[in-house]
Design a protein around this motif. Structure first.
Motif, PDB file in Angstrom:
ATOM      1  N   PRO A  96       0.395  -0.955   0.309  1.00 30.89           N
ATOM      2  CA  PRO A  96       0.204   0.183   0.382  1.00 30.89           C
ATOM      3  C   PRO A  96       0.751   1.230   0.007  1.00 30.89           C
ATOM      4  O   PRO A  96       2.572   1.068   0.227  1.00 30.89           O
ATOM      5  N   PHE A  97      -0.038   2.635  -0.348  1.00 27.04           N
ATOM      6  CA  PHE A  97       0.893   3.674  -0.619  1.00 27.04           C
ATOM      7  C   PHE A  97       0.216   4.175   0.762  1.00 27.04           C
ATOM      8  O   PHE A  97      -0.989   4.182   0.877  1.00 27.04           O
ATOM      9  N   CYS A  98       1.499   5.518   1.522  1.00 23.89           N
ATOM     10  CA  CYS A  98       0.469   6.609   2.078  1.00 23.89           C
ATOM     11  C   CYS A  98      -0.052   7.940   1.083  1.00 23.89           C
ATOM     12  O   CYS A  98      -0.189   8.126   0.190  1.00 23.89           O
ATOM     13  N   ARG A  99      -1.504   7.868   1.828  1.00 23.95           N
ATOM     14  CA  ARG A  99      -2.449   9.502   0.701  1.00 23.95           C
ATOM     15  C   ARG A  99      -1.601  10.220   1.260  1.00 23.95           C
ATOM     16  O   ARG A  99      -2.049  10.997  -0.075  1.00 23.95           O
ATOM     17  N   TYR A 100      -1.034  10.500   2.142  1.00 26.43           N
ATOM     18  CA  TYR A 100      -0.447  11.938   2.157  1.00 26.43           C
ATOM     19  C   TYR A 100       1.158  12.183   1.454  1.00 26.43           C
ATOM     20  O   TYR A 100       0.948  13.710   0.457  1.00 26.43           O
ATOM     21  N   CYS A 101       2.214  11.479   1.322  1.00 25.66           N
ATOM     22  CA  CYS A 101       2.794  11.163   0.292  1.00 25.66           C
ATOM     23  C   CYS A 101       3.332  10.287  -0.740  1.00 25.66           C
ATOM     24  O   CYS A 101       4.115  10.428  -1.099  1.00 25.66           O
ATOM     25  N   ASP A 102       1.985   9.598  -0.974  1.00 28.04           N
ATOM     26  CA  ASP A 102       2.259   8.416  -1.940  1.00 28.04           C
ATOM     27  C   ASP A 102       3.900   7.349  -1.813  1.00 28.04           C
ATOM     28  O   ASP A 102       4.239   7.186  -2.590  1.00 28.04           O
ATOM     29  N   GLY A 103       4.217   7.852  -0.958  1.00 27.41           N
ATOM     30  CA  GLY A 103       5.556   7.092  -0.323  1.00 27.41           C
ATOM     31  C   GLY A 103       4.834   5.468   0.273  1.00 27.41           C
ATOM     32  O   GLY A 103       4.134   5.013   0.575  1.00 27.41           O
ATOM     33  N   PRO A 104       6.007   4.032  -0.657  1.00 26.45           N
ATOM     34  CA  PRO A 104       5.169   2.521  -0.228  1.00 26.45           C
ATOM     35  C   PRO A 104       4.791   3.127   1.373  1.00 26.45           C
ATOM     36  O   PRO A 104       6.036   3.128   2.323  1.00 26.45           O
ATOM     37  N   LEU A 105       4.001   2.061   1.844  1.00 23.19           N
ATOM     38  CA  LEU A 105       4.824   1.694   3.470  1.00 23.19           C
ATOM     39  C   LEU A 105       4.861   0.433   3.363  1.00 23.19           C
ATOM     40  O   LEU A 105       4.499  -0.558   3.433  1.00 23.19           O
ATOM     41  N   THR A 106       5.941   0.118   3.789  1.00 19.85           N
ATOM     42  CA  THR A 106       6.696  -1.295   4.527  1.00 19.85           C
ATOM     43  C   THR A 106       6.677  -1.805   5.394  1.00 19.85           C
ATOM     44  O   THR A 106       6.927  -3.266   5.856  1.00 19.85           O
ATOM     45  N   ASP A 107       6.528  -0.796   6.287  1.00 25.24           N
ATOM     46  CA  ASP A 107       6.005  -1.379   7.873  1.00 25.24           C
ATOM     47  C   ASP A 107       5.110  -1.614   8.390  1.00 25.24           C
ATOM     48  O   ASP A 107       4.593  -0.341   8.910  1.00 25.24           O
ATOM     49  N   PRO A 108       4.505  -1.938   8.870  1.00 22.57           N
ATOM     50  CA  PRO A 108       3.106  -2.994   9.271  1.00 22.57           C
ATOM     51  C   PRO A 108       3.176  -1.966  10.764  1.00 22.57           C
ATOM     52  O   PRO A 108       2.060  -1.542  10.582  1.00 22.57           O
ATOM     53  N   ASP A 109       4.480  -1.400  11.318  1.00 28.70           N
ATOM     54  CA  ASP A 109       4.171  -0.665  12.575  1.00 28.70           C
ATOM     55  C   ASP A 109       3.942   0.703  12.530  1.00 28.70           C
ATOM     56  O   ASP A 109       3.674   1.640  13.469  1.00 28.70           O
ATOM     57  N   ASP A 110       4.306   0.933  11.233  1.00 27.46           N
ATOM     58  CA  ASP A 110       3.727   2.434  10.431  1.00 27.46           C
ATOM     59  C   ASP A 110       3.230   2.456   9.694  1.00 27.46           C
ATOM     60  O   ASP A 110       2.775   3.546   9.429  1.00 27.46           O
ATOM     61  N   THR A 111       2.089   1.256   9.326  1.00 31.06           N
ATOM     62  CA  THR A 111       0.506   1.743   8.501  1.00 31.06           C
ATOM     63  C   THR A 111      -0.177   1.878   9.447  1.00 31.06           C
ATOM     64  O   THR A 111      -0.358   1.567  10.700  1.00 31.06           O
ATOM     65  N   VAL A 112      -1.069   3.299   9.225  1.00 31.73           N
ATOM     66  CA  VAL A 112      -2.529   3.144  10.039  1.00 31.73           C
ATOM     67  C   VAL A 112      -3.417   3.514   8.612  1.00 31.73           C
ATOM     68  O   VAL A 112      -3.430   3.704   7.818  1.00 31.73           O
ATOM     69  N   LEU A 113      -4.888   2.008   8.998  1.00 34.74           N
ATOM     70  CA  LEU A 113      -5.720   1.710   8.065  1.00 34.74           C
ATOM     71  C   LEU A 113      -6.938   3.827   8.555  1.00 34.74           C
ATOM     72  O   LEU A 113      -7.280   4.208   9.364  1.00 34.74           O
ATOM     73  N   LEU A 114      -7.100   3.726   7.403  1.00 33.32           N
ATOM     74  CA  LEU A 114      -7.892   5.598   7.274  1.00 33.32           C
ATOM     75  C   LEU A 114      -8.965   5.894   7.228  1.00 33.32           C
ATOM     76  O   LEU A 114     -10.173   5.949   8.113  1.00 33.32           O
ATOM     77  N   TRP A 115      -9.449   4.885   5.851  1.00 31.47           N
ATOM     78  CA  TRP A 115     -11.053   4.543   5.703  1.00 31.47           C
ATOM     79  C   TRP A 115     -11.015   3.306   4.448  1.00 31.47           C
ATOM     80  O   TRP A 115     -10.155   2.765   4.413  1.00 31.47           O
TER      81      TRP A 115
END
Length: 67
Positions: free
Chosen positions: A3-22
Motif C-alpha cells: 500500500p501507499f501513503c495517501r499523504y506522501c504517496d510513499g510505500p508503506l513497508t513497515d506494518p508498525d508504521d501503517t495506519v488504516l484511515l478508511w
C-alpha cells in the motif's frame, strides 16, 4: 501489493508504521482500504468530492423536514 501513503504517496513497508484511515467503496467490486504513515495520519484530508455530496444530502434532508 504494497500500500501507499495517501499523504506522501510513499510505500508503506513497515506494518508498525501503517495506519488504516478508511475504506473507499467501489462502484464495481469490493473497493479499497486507504492507508497512511503513522506520522501523516492526522494530515490527510478527506476527499472534497465526498464532503460536497454529503453536504448536499444533509441540505436536502433539512429542506424536506422543514415542509
Amino acid at each position: 501489493m504494497t500500500p501507499f501513503c495517501r499523504y506522501c504517496d510513499g510505500p508503506l513497508t513497515d506494518p508498525d508504521d501503517t495506519v488504516l484511515l478508511w475504506h473507499e467503496e467501489g462502484m464495481s467490486g469490493p473497493g479499497r482500504d486507504v492507508y497512511a504513515h503513522r506520522a501523516h495520519a492526522d494530515l490527510v484530508e478527506p476527499d472534497p468530492v465526498l464532503l460536497r455530496i454529503f453536504a448536499r444530502v444533509l441540505i436536502a434532508k433539512a429542506a424536506r423536514s422543514g415542509d
